[in-house]
Design a protein around this motif. Structure first.
Motif, short mmCIF file in Angstrom:
data_model
loop_
_atom_site.label_atom_id
_atom_site.label_comp_id
_atom_site.label_asym_id
_atom_site.label_seq_id
_atom_site.Cartn_x
_atom_site.Cartn_y
_atom_site.Cartn_z
N TYR A 96 0.89 -1.03 -0.09
CA TYR A 96 0.05 0.02 -0.14
C TYR A 96 0.74 1.01 0.02
N PRO A 102 -2.72 6.82 -5.35
CA PRO A 102 -3.24 6.76 -4.17
C PRO A 102 -4.51 5.93 -3.96
N GLU A 103 -5.55 6.51 -4.90
CA GLU A 103 -6.95 5.79 -4.65
C GLU A 103 -6.85 4.41 -5.06
N LEU A 121 1.65 10.35 4.48
CA LEU A 121 0.94 10.39 3.10
C LEU A 121 -0.17 11.42 3.10
N GLN A 122 -0.85 11.86 4.07
CA GLN A 122 -1.52 12.76 4.09
C GLN A 122 -1.32 14.31 3.82
N ARG A 177 1.28 6.97 7.66
CA ARG A 177 -0.18 7.34 7.49
C ARG A 177 -0.31 8.96 7.50
N GLN A 213 2.37 1.63 -3.48
CA GLN A 213 1.51 1.88 -4.46
C GLN A 213 1.01 3.26 -4.44
N SER A 214 1.01 3.59 -3.26
CA SER A 214 0.33 5.15 -2.75
C SER A 214 1.17 6.16 -3.60
N GLU A 215 2.53 6.07 -3.96
CA GLU A 215 3.34 6.83 -4.60
C GLU A 215 2.75 7.09 -6.20
N ALA A 269 -4.61 2.52 -4.64
CA ALA A 269 -3.84 1.98 -3.65
C ALA A 269 -4.72 1.53 -2.51
N ARG A 270 -5.25 2.61 -2.12
CA ARG A 270 -6.37 2.32 -1.02
C ARG A 270 -7.54 1.46 -1.19
#
Length: 301
Positions: free
Chosen positions: A175, A183-184, A249-250, A246, A178-180, A186-187
């Motif tokens: 996750y 992001p959507e 990432l936010q 977390r 993949q968020s890099e 990945a979530r």
């Protein structure tokens, strides 16, 4: 001494449990849950002294000497003396170069130091000697991630995850990487994997990442199920690292910095979450400095 430590741990847990305000429907923590920072044990110190004494002998074979350097290097690593550990690992390899575990550890050291090309070579050496070494696959993926080779990192960590989809930490790193890229997506993928979760501790942190579990719920689960200080320090190291990730990432860097510092505070040196907290702090400070310099240049122009 042991009974005193046990009593102190229990008192700490009781105090932490009392750090919850009851004035609202949702509990709030006045202070973050903590554990007593781990210290080098007498056994670890004796082991280092014993191996140091034995290595002074002149009648040791190269194979035995290489094993002793490896054992002392591990002992140094477990108490946070990483430069001494790295020196012993290098000396062990000079005597016996066929040691995949040492190459894997050196790869992690190079990753921490930002020497990514050396890290890739070390992990490649591990996998050449031991193609089934799953730790090297994960660590190489993480090194590629920190080395900003995100697509390659994603391919590697996907392969690593598929070898054991029940492992929550594999799901977390998949996750994060993949968020890099997306992001959507990945979530959504993490939410799908979370539906198959079991009772492993790591899945609680996956639920936290997805906001299915609140921070207060996570800390209550942790404190209710953990009475041993060492286990508590280890789980808090993991918790604060992934919670920091977390927030990072936010885009909440202030919270992320505080949480990475908390992850470091328990001295769980052998955990990757401790090792990479240093790296994450360095990345945040670098990015913030670059943003400030760019802002200053824009004003000047």
């Amino acid at each position: 001494m042991k009974w005193f430590q046990t009593a102190l741990v229990n008192m700490t847990l009781l105090l932490l449990a009392g750090c919850v305000s009851t004035g609202s429907q949702q509990a709030q923590w006045a202070y973050p849950p903590m554990a007593i920072p781990l210290q080098a044990s007498v056994q670890q110190e004796v082991q280092i002294a014993r191996l140091t004494q034995l290595l002074q002998r002149t009648d040791l074979s190269d194979d035995i000497r290489a094993k002793m350097f490896f054992e002392r290097g591990n002992s140094y690593d477990n108490v946070g003396l990483r430069d001494l550990a790295r020196l012993d690992f290098t000396q062990s390899l000079s005597l016996n170069p066929v040691q995949p575990d040492i190459f894997n550890l050196l790869g992690v050291y190079y990753t921490e130091a930002g020497e990514f090309d050396a890290a890739y070579e070390a992990f490649d050496s591990t996998l050449e000697l031991d193609p089934s070494n799953e730790y090297a696959v994960r660590n190489r993926a993480i090194a590629l991630y920190y080395g900003e080779r995100t697509e390659l990192a994603f391919d590697e960590i996907t392969q690593h995850y598929q070898q054991d989809p029940s492992d929550p930490f594999r799901a977390l790193w998949l996750y994060i990487i993949q968020s890099e890229l997306n992001p959507e997506q990945a979530r959504e993928a993490l939410a799908s994997r979370y539906q198959q979760h079991d009772e492993q501790w790591g899945w609680v942190m996956v639920g936290l990442m997805l906001d299915n579990i609140s921070e207060e719920q996570l800390f209550k689960i942790l404190l209710n199920n953990t009475r041993d200080n060492t286990a508590l320090a280890q789980q808090l190291t993991e918790t604060y690292f992934y919670l920091g990730k977390r927030y990072q990432l936010q885009g909440n860097y202030a919270h992320a910095i505080s949480l990475y510092k908390l992850a470091l505070s328990f001295n769980v040196y052998e955990y990757v979450e401790h090792r990479y907290s240093f790296l994450e702090l360095g990345r945040i400070y670098h990015n913030l400095r670059e943003a400030q310099l760019a802002k200053a240049q824009n004003k000047a122009s």
